[in-house]
Design a protein around this motif. Structure first.
Motif: not given
Length: 126
Positions: A16, A18, A21-22, A34
């Motif tokens: 995942d 995203k 990144n978080e 992104p």
């Protein structure tokens, strides 16, 4: 002839992107977006010239790293990509694709001796 001038980026597969990144933004302070995070630095030869190194998580099922079966790919910064590709061809190095040019640089992919796909990048406009 100069060849590799530095690491241009580290790319890796994950379930995942995203979420990854978080997590890195929250826990390690990376300024992610992104496409991961860019680290700015100044070139040693000319300390007035800014440069970047890219950090990017990819979808676990990405085909971008193929034909390598590895979960990572390293991007190397180079000078004069066209001349380097011609030299690599003469040396029998497998060139995966054609040089592509974007507003931020020229790219080509090669295979190393152990079957790892390697991205070569000649930055433009830094």
């Amino acid at each position: 002839m100069k060849k590799v001038t530095g690491i241009g980026g580290i790319f890796f597969k994950c379930k995942d992107p995203k979420k990854v990144n978080e997590w890195y933004q929250k826990h390690l302070g990376l300024n992610t977006g992104p496409y991961g995070a860019s680290f700015e630095w100044y070139q040693e030869a000319d300390s007035t010239k800014k440069a970047t190194t890219q950090w990017t998580p990819f979808e676990e099922k990405t085909k971008y790293f193929e034909p390598s079966g590895k979960d990572f790919m390293i991007n190397y910064r180079v000078e004069n990509l066209e001349a380097l590709v011609e030299e690599l061809k003469k040396e029998g190095v497998v060139i995966v694709d054609q040089i592509e040019t974007y507003d931020y640089g020229k790219f080509v992919h090669i295979m190393d001796v152990e079957g790892n796909k390697v991205e070569l990048w000649e930055p433009l406009g830094e």
